[in-house]
Scaffold this motif. Sequence first.
Motif, PDB file in Angstrom:
ATOM      1  N   LEU A  85       0.846  -1.194   0.000  1.00 27.45           N
ATOM      2  CA  LEU A  85       0.000   0.000   0.000  1.00 27.45           C
ATOM      3  C   LEU A  85       0.882   1.245   0.000  1.00 27.45           C
ATOM      4  N   ASN A  86       0.684   2.082  -1.000  1.00 27.87           N
ATOM      5  CA  ASN A  86       1.403   3.347  -1.094  1.00 27.87           C
ATOM      6  C   ASN A  86       0.380   4.460  -1.290  1.00 27.87           C
ATOM      7  N   GLY A  87       0.854   5.674  -1.317  1.00 28.77           N
ATOM      8  CA  GLY A  87      -0.089   6.765  -1.531  1.00 28.77           C
ATOM      9  C   GLY A  87       0.574   8.119  -1.486  1.00 28.77           C
ATOM     10  N   LYS A  88      -0.232   9.130  -1.772  1.00 30.81           N
ATOM     11  CA  LYS A  88       0.261  10.498  -1.802  1.00 30.81           C
ATOM     12  C   LYS A  88      -0.805  11.459  -1.282  1.00 30.81           C
ATOM     13  N   LEU A  89      -0.335  12.463  -0.564  1.00 32.60           N
ATOM     14  CA  LEU A  89      -1.155  13.615  -0.234  1.00 32.60           C
ATOM     15  C   LEU A  89      -0.953  14.603  -1.378  1.00 32.60           C
ATOM     16  N   VAL A  90      -2.003  14.825  -2.173  1.00 33.81           N
ATOM     17  CA  VAL A  90      -1.871  15.572  -3.423  1.00 33.81           C
ATOM     18  C   VAL A  90      -2.450  16.978  -3.271  1.00 33.81           C
ATOM     19  N   PHE A  91      -1.630  17.976  -3.559  1.00 34.85           N
ATOM     20  CA  PHE A  91      -2.088  19.360  -3.612  1.00 34.85           C
ATOM     21  C   PHE A  91      -2.273  19.722  -5.087  1.00 34.85           C
ATOM     22  N   VAL A  92      -3.527  19.909  -5.502  1.00 34.53           N
ATOM     23  CA  VAL A  92      -3.817  20.027  -6.935  1.00 34.53           C
ATOM     24  C   VAL A  92      -3.888  21.462  -7.436  1.00 34.53           C
ATOM     25  N   ASN A  93      -4.037  22.420  -6.521  1.00 33.15           N
ATOM     26  CA  ASN A  93      -4.218  23.805  -6.960  1.00 33.15           C
ATOM     27  C   ASN A  93      -2.889  24.404  -7.413  1.00 33.15           C
ATOM     28  N   ASP A  94      -2.879  24.951  -8.624  1.00 38.47           N
ATOM     29  CA  ASP A  94      -1.640  25.492  -9.191  1.00 38.47           C
ATOM     30  C   ASP A  94      -1.090  26.674  -8.398  1.00 38.47           C
ATOM     31  N   SER A  95      -1.945  27.328  -7.598  1.00 35.36           N
ATOM     32  CA  SER A  95      -1.483  28.483  -6.825  1.00 35.36           C
ATOM     33  C   SER A  95      -0.915  28.078  -5.464  1.00 35.36           C
ATOM     34  N   PHE A  96      -0.893  26.781  -5.177  1.00 34.59           N
ATOM     35  CA  PHE A  96      -0.375  26.304  -3.891  1.00 34.59           C
ATOM     36  C   PHE A  96       1.153  26.272  -3.917  1.00 34.59           C
ATOM     37  N   ILE A  97       1.768  26.871  -2.896  1.00 34.79           N
ATOM     38  CA  ILE A  97       3.230  26.881  -2.759  1.00 34.79           C
ATOM     39  C   ILE A  97       3.576  26.365  -1.368  1.00 34.79           C
ATOM     40  N   LEU A  98       4.497  25.416  -1.300  1.00 34.42           N
ATOM     41  CA  LEU A  98       4.896  24.831  -0.020  1.00 34.42           C
ATOM     42  C   LEU A  98       6.392  25.022   0.187  1.00 34.42           C
ATOM     43  N   TYR A  99       6.737  25.655   1.312  1.00 32.19           N
ATOM     44  CA  TYR A  99       8.139  25.808   1.698  1.00 32.19           C
ATOM     45  C   TYR A  99       8.462  24.723   2.725  1.00 32.19           C
ATOM     46  N   GLN A 100       9.499  23.924   2.443  1.00 32.56           N
ATOM     47  CA  GLN A 100       9.880  22.856   3.357  1.00 32.56           C
ATOM     48  C   GLN A 100      11.384  22.624   3.276  1.00 32.56           C
ATOM     49  N   LYS A 101      11.957  22.230   4.403  1.00 32.94           N
ATOM     50  CA  LYS A 101      13.406  22.028   4.456  1.00 32.94           C
ATOM     51  C   LYS A 101      13.824  20.864   3.568  1.00 32.94           C
ATOM     52  N   THR A 102      13.101  19.780   3.657  1.00 36.73           N
ATOM     53  CA  THR A 102      13.384  18.612   2.825  1.00 36.73           C
ATOM     54  C   THR A 102      12.087  18.137   2.185  1.00 36.73           C
ATOM     55  N   GLU A 103      12.182  17.548   1.028  1.00 38.68           N
ATOM     56  CA  GLU A 103      11.000  17.074   0.308  1.00 38.68           C
ATOM     57  C   GLU A 103      10.385  15.888   1.034  1.00 38.68           C
ATOM     58  N   HIS A 104       9.088  15.991   1.349  1.00 36.73           N
ATOM     59  CA  HIS A 104       8.405  14.905   2.056  1.00 36.73           C
ATOM     60  C   HIS A 104       7.974  13.848   1.043  1.00 36.73           C
ATOM     61  N   PRO A 105       8.308  12.572   1.279  1.00 35.91           N
ATOM     62  CA  PRO A 105       8.021  11.526   0.284  1.00 35.91           C
ATOM     63  C   PRO A 105       6.534  11.284   0.034  1.00 35.91           C
ATOM     64  N   ASP A 106       5.679  11.650   0.985  1.00 35.84           N
ATOM     65  CA  ASP A 106       4.244  11.389   0.825  1.00 35.84           C
ATOM     66  C   ASP A 106       3.480  12.569   0.227  1.00 35.84           C
TER      67      ASP A 106
END
Length: 295
Positions: free
Chosen positions: A125-146
């Motif tokens: 079982l795998n999966g993703k939390l998907v942010f679909v809106n093109d205007s969404f911007i996420l600042y994070q120290k490291t890329e989260h695999p999910d």
Amino acid sequence: MLNQLKQRKGLSQEDADYREYLQKGFEGERKFDEILERLSKDSLIIQDLRLEANRQIFQIDTLVITRNNLLVYEIKNFQGEYSFHDNELKTHPYKRVIMNPLTQFNRTCTLLNILLDKIGVYIPLNGKLVFVNDSFILYQKTEHPDILLPQQIERHISQLNRFSEPFTSAQKELGDKLLYLHLTEDRYIQVPEYTFEELKKEALCPQCRLNLKIKNRRTVYCPSCGFSAFNTRIISEEVQAYVLLFPEQKLTTAVIYDWCGALFPKRTIQRVLATNYTESGTRKGTHYLHNSFCR
């Protein structure tokens, strides 16, 4: 349902905000559904799946069944700038903490694993939390695999297609099992209390949701946006709206006549009901059966 109540009763600010939240979520899921149309035919896609495990109900926005694994997608239609640090999602730059959608995503995956184990299905079982809106911007120290960001979605779909394998009967059997376990009652939607008497009685324009007016014997029109349609179409849509709000009440010509604000002749309403629903009873006791009564 909330859209109907908004037009016929009005909503509190809290309910209006909740309706907007649901509407944005629906639009995000629909956008992701369109993207998944480019997925290989070797996958089985199930949307809006409600299941129960450990006496807990959980919902899967989109489930993709491939030959080698299950893919769970939690869809979010967030807009604006956010930061993700120390397992907290915050607005950027104001640092207002948002309920972490990863928590919900992880809960869904955990409960699905428990359910699969219970029914004797052993598949990765795998999966993703998907942010679909093109205007969404996420600042994070490291890329989260999910987490799957808008600019990563196309590449993700391409990778799935590249490694897809032919569809098997086992995939279909698993899909059938999960659909059999699907809970049809949506306990997630919270609706304010209402009664038939307090709701406005009118026929609404499907486009702008304002009152319709009679144009001639067969058609109605909207003075606001210019929309026009046959009476029978609008009656059918208003019957569906009534059944949605009052699924346990008897469906009669008199009720729909009142529901539409006496806009249409009773004879026309009776003809629409007789064409689309099963007649029951005799004379003054005549009513029509819809799905809620045919269980």
